[in-house]
Motif scaffolding. Structure first.
Motif, short mmCIF file in Angstrom:
data_model
loop_
_atom_site.label_atom_id
_atom_site.label_comp_id
_atom_site.label_asym_id
_atom_site.label_seq_id
_atom_site.Cartn_x
_atom_site.Cartn_y
_atom_site.Cartn_z
N VAL A 26 0.84 -1.21 0.00
CA VAL A 26 0.00 0.00 0.00
C VAL A 26 0.87 1.26 0.00
CG1 VAL A 26 -1.65 1.35 1.34
CG2 VAL A 26 -1.98 -1.11 1.08
N ILE A 27 1.87 1.29 0.89
CA ILE A 27 2.74 2.47 0.96
C ILE A 27 3.52 2.64 -0.34
CG2 ILE A 27 4.73 3.48 2.14
CD1 ILE A 27 3.80 2.13 4.70
N GLY A 28 4.07 1.54 -0.86
CA GLY A 28 4.87 1.62 -2.08
C GLY A 28 4.07 2.07 -3.28
N ILE A 29 2.85 1.54 -3.45
CA ILE A 29 2.03 1.93 -4.59
C ILE A 29 1.61 3.39 -4.49
CG2 ILE A 29 -0.23 1.58 -5.65
CD1 ILE A 29 0.09 -1.38 -5.26
N SER B 121 10.22 7.90 5.72
CA SER B 121 9.76 7.13 6.87
C SER B 121 10.29 5.71 6.82
CB SER B 121 8.23 7.13 6.93
OG SER B 121 7.68 6.40 5.84
N GLN B 122 10.38 5.15 5.63
CA GLN B 122 10.92 3.81 5.49
C GLN B 122 12.44 3.80 5.66
OE1 GLN B 122 8.64 1.14 5.18
NE2 GLN B 122 7.44 2.95 5.69
N ILE C 199 6.82 -4.89 11.39
CA ILE C 199 7.28 -3.51 11.26
C ILE C 199 8.64 -3.45 10.59
CG2 ILE C 199 8.04 -1.47 12.55
CD1 ILE C 199 5.82 -2.09 14.58
N VAL C 200 9.56 -4.29 11.03
CA VAL C 200 10.92 -4.21 10.49
C VAL C 200 11.01 -4.78 9.08
CG1 VAL C 200 11.92 -4.30 12.81
CG2 VAL C 200 11.64 -6.42 11.51
N TYR C 201 10.03 -5.58 8.65
CA TYR C 201 10.06 -6.12 7.30
C TYR C 201 9.28 -5.28 6.30
CZ TYR C 201 12.48 -10.50 8.21
OH TYR C 201 13.44 -11.44 8.51
N THR C 202 8.48 -4.33 6.79
CA THR C 202 7.68 -3.52 5.88
C THR C 202 8.50 -2.74 4.86
OG1 THR C 202 5.86 -3.30 7.47
CG2 THR C 202 6.03 -1.61 5.77
N ARG D 96 11.17 -3.38 3.17
CA ARG D 96 11.62 -4.14 1.99
C ARG D 96 10.49 -4.31 0.99
NH1 ARG D 96 13.62 -9.80 4.21
NH2 ARG D 96 14.77 -8.42 5.62
N PHE D 97 9.26 -4.49 1.47
CA PHE D 97 8.12 -4.59 0.56
C PHE D 97 7.78 -3.22 -0.03
CE2 PHE D 97 7.60 -8.40 3.16
CZ PHE D 97 7.34 -9.34 2.19
N THR D 98 7.94 -2.17 0.78
CA THR D 98 7.68 -0.82 0.27
C THR D 98 8.61 -0.49 -0.88
OG1 THR D 98 6.95 -0.08 2.46
CG2 THR D 98 7.62 1.61 0.89
N ARG D 99 9.88 -0.81 -0.73
CA ARG D 99 10.86 -0.49 -1.77
C ARG D 99 10.54 -1.20 -3.08
NH1 ARG D 99 15.96 1.46 0.00
NH2 ARG D 99 15.50 3.21 1.40
N ILE D 100 10.26 -2.48 -3.01
CA ILE D 100 10.03 -3.22 -4.26
C ILE D 100 8.70 -2.84 -4.89
CG2 ILE D 100 8.90 -5.26 -3.25
CD1 ILE D 100 10.60 -6.96 -5.18
#
Length: 306
Positions: free
Chosen positions: A115-118, A134-135, A167-170, A172-176
């Motif tokens: 959601v954040i990445g898109i 923030s990321q 929280i700490v894994y979010t 990596r998904f945001t970036r991709i």
């Protein structure tokens, strides 16, 4: 500004964009050697997580003080611990926690990160800058250290550990997801969709999400292994579930004092942890292979070319 001749054409082009079916991916995975291995092992642990209480030979929390630190035998296949509890039963009981941590922590971080990445990739500008910074703050901390800090603030426990890992894994998904969204944002079929009067929410759900998902799903499968390792580390430090509930990290922590006299207490929980991590990694590689358009057995991706 209106463009009547283009609107019907745009609608036709939008309707012709292929949508990748989950069943096609599953069939491709079953034809992939690594995919079959990963699916079978993960399915085995999921089965143990759901029905372990029915297949475990003993109650995982019941002690038999007459059989303390007994080695592997016909009665106790994986031996017993310092309280006489059956190691195999405790490993089976711990598989439920292992699967829950892997699935829920990665699922939460994947949804939030996508959601954040898109949103960042689609809107750009100050929205992209704010969300990206923030990321970056989360990326500045080592993964395990940040997870320990979060659990220390929230308090030990399974739920808080899952939240901390999510929280700490979010990031990596945001970036991709952001990287994929930026490439999609300049695609011609999005211009066609806008000309056809398609609303922003529909564009995001219909075009961005399906195109972002393939690399995100691969990352999710690979992240499940490291998420499980992160939780085992937290549990090893006493930040996981409370005793007498069994999980592999706490079992390894208690086994340190008996490693020379009862090495099976270290070997079998470690083997279970390594096997589950290996299955997730192999499954992630297989998913990447079947979704990669350059691979011979790949399933067509839902993106783009018109």
């Amino acid at each position: 500004m209106t463009a009547p001749p283009l609107a019907p054409l745009a609608a036709d082009l939008i309707d012709d964009i292929p949508v990748q079916r989950g069943s096609s991916v599953l069939r491709a995975l079953l034809r992939h050697k690594g995919g079959r291995f990963g699916l079978v092992i993960v399915a085995l642990f999921v089965f143990l997580a759901l029905f372990g209480r029915f297949v475990a030979p003993y109650d995982a929390n019941v002690s038999d003080f007459a059989a303390t630190l007994s080695g592997p035998s016909a009665r106790h296949l994986f031996g017993t611990d310092e309280l006489g509890r059956d190691t195999l039963s405790r490993i089976i009981s711990g598989s439920g926690i292992a699967v829950a941590v892997a699935l829920f922590s990665v699922a939460i971080s994947m949804v939030v990160g996508v959601v954040i990445g898109i949103v960042a990739g689609y809107f750009g500008g100050w929205v992209d800058t704010l969300l990206n910074r923030s990321q970056d703050v989360l990326f500045a901390f080592p993964t395990l250290l940040l997870a320990i800090i979060i659990v220390a603030v929230l308090g030990p426990g399974l739920t808080n550990a899952i939240v901390a890992i999510a929280i700490v894994y979010t990031p990596r998904f945001t970036r991709i997801a952001r990287a994929s969204a930026l490439s999609i944002n300049s695609a011609e079929y999005l211009d066609a969709a806008r000309l056809a009067g398609v609303s922003t929410p529909v564009i995001l759900l219909r075009h961005f999400v399906p195109n972002v998902l393939p690399p995100v799903i691969v990352l999710a499968a690979l992240s499940m292994s490291t998420a499980q390792l992160a939780y085992a580390s937290l549990s090893f430090l006493g930040l996981g579930v409370s005793p007498p509930q069994a999980d592999w990290g706490s079992m390894l922590s208690k086994a340190r004092d008996f490693i020379t006299v009862a090495p099976w207490l270290v070997f079998f929980p470690t083997a279970a942890l390594v096997l589950l991590m290996l299955a997730f990694n192999v499954l992630g590689d297989a998913i990447r292979d079947v979704m990669d358009p350059r691979h011979a057995g790949a399933v067509a991706r839902p993106d783009t070319a018109l």
